[in-house]
Structure formats: structure tokens, C-alpha cells
Design a protein around this motif. Structure first.
Motif, PDB file in Angstrom:
ATOM      1  N   ALA A 116       9.001   6.914   3.888  1.00 24.54           N
ATOM      2  CA  ALA A 116       7.903   7.270   2.991  1.00 24.54           C
ATOM      3  C   ALA A 116       6.970   8.268   3.663  1.00 24.54           C
ATOM      4  O   ALA A 116       6.483   9.210   3.031  1.00 24.54           O
ATOM      5  N   ASP A 117       6.751   8.102   4.969  1.00 19.70           N
ATOM      6  CA  ASP A 117       5.878   9.004   5.715  1.00 19.70           C
ATOM      7  C   ASP A 117       6.432  10.425   5.728  1.00 19.70           C
ATOM      8  O   ASP A 117       5.715  11.387   5.456  1.00 19.70           O
ATOM      9  N   LEU A 118       7.720  10.570   6.041  1.00 22.07           N
ATOM     10  CA  LEU A 118       8.306  11.913   6.066  1.00 22.07           C
ATOM     11  C   LEU A 118       8.330  12.537   4.677  1.00 22.07           C
ATOM     12  O   LEU A 118       8.079  13.734   4.528  1.00 22.07           O
ATOM     13  N   PHE A 119       8.592  11.734   3.651  1.00 24.30           N
ATOM     14  CA  PHE A 119       8.589  12.257   2.295  1.00 24.30           C
ATOM     15  C   PHE A 119       7.194  12.762   1.932  1.00 24.30           C
ATOM     16  O   PHE A 119       7.042  13.848   1.367  1.00 24.30           O
ATOM     17  N   ALA A 120       6.163  11.992   2.256  1.00 20.81           N
ATOM     18  CA  ALA A 120       4.783  12.402   1.962  1.00 20.81           C
ATOM     19  C   ALA A 120       4.450  13.697   2.701  1.00 20.81           C
ATOM     20  O   ALA A 120       3.786  14.583   2.149  1.00 20.81           O
ATOM     21  N   ARG A 121       4.912  13.819   3.944  1.00 16.38           N
ATOM     22  CA  ARG A 121       4.679  15.050   4.713  1.00 16.38           C
ATOM     23  C   ARG A 121       5.430  16.233   4.099  1.00 16.38           C
ATOM     24  O   ARG A 121       4.919  17.350   4.086  1.00 16.38           O
ATOM     25  N   LEU A 122       6.626  15.994   3.577  1.00 20.61           N
ATOM     26  CA  LEU A 122       7.392  17.047   2.900  1.00 20.61           C
ATOM     27  C   LEU A 122       6.627  17.540   1.674  1.00 20.61           C
ATOM     28  O   LEU A 122       6.467  18.738   1.462  1.00 20.61           O
ATOM     29  N   ILE A 123       6.122  16.609   0.880  1.00 18.08           N
ATOM     30  CA  ILE A 123       5.367  16.956  -0.330  1.00 18.08           C
ATOM     31  C   ILE A 123       4.090  17.712   0.033  1.00 18.08           C
ATOM     32  O   ILE A 123       3.706  18.668  -0.626  1.00 18.08           O
TER      33      ILE A 123
ATOM     34  N   GLY B 218       0.813  -1.205   0.000  1.00 19.03           N
ATOM     35  CA  GLY B 218       0.000   0.000   0.000  1.00 19.03           C
ATOM     36  C   GLY B 218       0.845   1.254   0.000  1.00 19.03           C
ATOM     37  O   GLY B 218       0.515   2.228  -0.646  1.00 19.03           O
ATOM     38  N   THR B 219       1.956   1.233   0.732  1.00 19.50           N
ATOM     39  CA  THR B 219       2.843   2.389   0.774  1.00 19.50           C
ATOM     40  C   THR B 219       3.359   2.711  -0.618  1.00 19.50           C
ATOM     41  O   THR B 219       3.399   3.861  -1.027  1.00 19.50           O
ATOM     42  N   GLY B 220       3.735   1.696  -1.371  1.00 19.16           N
ATOM     43  CA  GLY B 220       4.259   1.901  -2.713  1.00 19.16           C
ATOM     44  C   GLY B 220       3.253   2.582  -3.625  1.00 19.16           C
ATOM     45  O   GLY B 220       3.594   3.480  -4.381  1.00 19.16           O
ATOM     46  N   SER B 221       1.987   2.146  -3.553  1.00 23.27           N
ATOM     47  CA  SER B 221       0.979   2.753  -4.424  1.00 23.27           C
ATOM     48  C   SER B 221       0.687   4.182  -3.989  1.00 23.27           C
ATOM     49  O   SER B 221       0.445   5.051  -4.826  1.00 23.27           O
ATOM     50  N   ASN B 222       0.704   4.458  -2.681  1.00 27.12           N
ATOM     51  CA  ASN B 222       0.536   5.825  -2.206  1.00 27.12           C
ATOM     52  C   ASN B 222       1.677   6.691  -2.701  1.00 27.12           C
ATOM     53  O   ASN B 222       1.470   7.837  -3.104  1.00 27.12           O
TER      54      ASN B 222
ATOM     55  N   GLY C 213       3.676  19.595   2.496  1.00 28.57           N
ATOM     56  CA  GLY C 213       3.978  20.879   3.116  1.00 28.57           C
ATOM     57  C   GLY C 213       3.792  20.893   4.620  1.00 28.57           C
ATOM     58  O   GLY C 213       3.774  21.952   5.241  1.00 28.57           O
ATOM     59  N   THR C 214       3.659  19.707   5.242  1.00 24.60           N
ATOM     60  CA  THR C 214       3.453  19.650   6.690  1.00 24.60           C
ATOM     61  C   THR C 214       4.749  19.373   7.450  1.00 24.60           C
ATOM     62  O   THR C 214       4.736  19.284   8.673  1.00 24.60           O
ATOM     63  N   TRP C 215       5.862  19.206   6.731  1.00 21.40           N
ATOM     64  CA  TRP C 215       7.164  18.985   7.376  1.00 21.40           C
ATOM     65  C   TRP C 215       8.255  19.615   6.535  1.00 21.40           C
ATOM     66  O   TRP C 215       8.290  19.452   5.319  1.00 21.40           O
ATOM     67  N   GLN C 216       9.116  20.378   7.174  1.00 15.30           N
ATOM     68  CA  GLN C 216      10.302  20.933   6.537  1.00 15.30           C
ATOM     69  C   GLN C 216      11.508  20.379   7.281  1.00 15.30           C
ATOM     70  O   GLN C 216      11.621  20.564   8.491  1.00 15.30           O
ATOM     71  N   PRO C 217      12.425  19.689   6.592  1.00 15.14           N
ATOM     72  CA  PRO C 217      13.583  19.134   7.287  1.00 15.14           C
ATOM     73  C   PRO C 217      14.478  20.232   7.834  1.00 15.14           C
ATOM     74  O   PRO C 217      14.678  21.257   7.186  1.00 15.14           O
ATOM     75  N   GLY C 218      14.964  19.989   9.039  1.00  9.29           N
ATOM     76  CA  GLY C 218      15.898  20.907   9.679  1.00  9.29           C
ATOM     77  C   GLY C 218      17.217  20.207   9.941  1.00  9.29           C
ATOM     78  O   GLY C 218      17.366  19.005   9.672  1.00  9.29           O
ATOM     79  N   ILE C 219      18.152  20.939  10.480  1.00 10.53           N
ATOM     80  CA  ILE C 219      19.482  20.385  10.759  1.00 10.53           C
ATOM     81  C   ILE C 219      19.388  19.148  11.645  1.00 10.53           C
ATOM     82  O   ILE C 219      20.072  18.163  11.411  1.00 10.53           O
ATOM     83  N   ALA C 220      18.527  19.177  12.645  1.00 11.17           N
ATOM     84  CA  ALA C 220      18.392  18.036  13.563  1.00 11.17           C
ATOM     85  C   ALA C 220      17.963  16.769  12.814  1.00 11.17           C
ATOM     86  O   ALA C 220      18.401  15.669  13.148  1.00 11.17           O
TER      87      ALA C 220
END
Length: 108
Positions: free
Chosen positions: A68-75, A2-6, A77-84
Motif C-alpha cells: 500500500a505504501d509503494l502504491f501511494a508513493r506511485l500515485i 487505517g491503511t484501507g481508508s487511506n 509521483g514520488t516513486w517510479q517502479p524500475g526493473i529492480a
């Protein structure tokens, strides 16, 4: 599976957000978004076009490894990666400057 299709839907949706003129030459990105089927992707950007293919490219200009979860959140717009996030390994790359270009190319 399911993750792959999402992920497929998320990555296909990126094509509609592509901004021309961000990269000066053909640049290939390998996205490793997990260990499962459908979680390895290649994004190829040129000054005028974007191509997304399932699977790994042999010699990518930039490698992005995250969940995959963090990538989806990045796309989304609910997560921006920081130095940490880089220091703790939540997101890894071999070229931060090219990763920034990827973000700019899709307005992330």
C-alpha cells in the motif's frame, strides 16, 4: 484498518485524474496492496470512464501486487517502479503492458 481508508481516498482521487481514450476496450485491474481489510481493489477502465470498487474481481485482465505504501508513493509521483523493483518482487504483475496503460490512464 487505517491503511484501507487511506487507500480508499487515494483510489477515489484517481478518478479525477482519469484520461479518456487511453484504453481501447474495457480493461479490469485487480490491485492487491496488502493482506488487510481494504487492501484489495478492482479498477475498471473503459475508453470513456473509470470505476473503482473495493474487493477482488474474479477474472482481472491485469493483476498488480505491491505494498500500500509503494502504491501511494506511485500515485503521489514520488516513486517510479524500475526493473529492480520487479526482479526483487516489490511490485508484481501478470501484464506489464497493461500496467503501463494504467499508469498512462492516470498520468502517473
Amino acid at each position: 484498518m487505517g491503511t484501507g481508508s487511506n487507500l480508499a481516498g487515494t483510489l477515489e482521487g484517481l478518478k479525477t485524474r482519469f484520461k479518456t481514450g487511453i484504453v481501447a476496450k474495457k480493461t479490469t485491474y485487480y490491485l492487491s496492496l496488502g493482506e488487510g481489510t481494504g487492501e484489495k481493489w478492482t479498477v475498471t477502465l473503459t475508453p470513456a470512464a473509470c470505476d473503482v470498487q473495493a474487493g477482488k474481481v474474479k477474472d482481472a485482465d491485469c493483476v498488480l501486487k505491491t505494498s500500500a505504501d509503494l502504491f501511494a508513493r506511485l500515485i503521489a509521483g514520488t516513486w517510479q517502479p524500475g526493473i529492480a523493483d520487479f526482479l526483487t518482487g516489490k511490485i508484481r504483475t501478470n501484464d506489464i503492458d497493461l500496467l503501463k496503460k494504467l499508469q498512462l490512464a492516470f498520468g502517473l
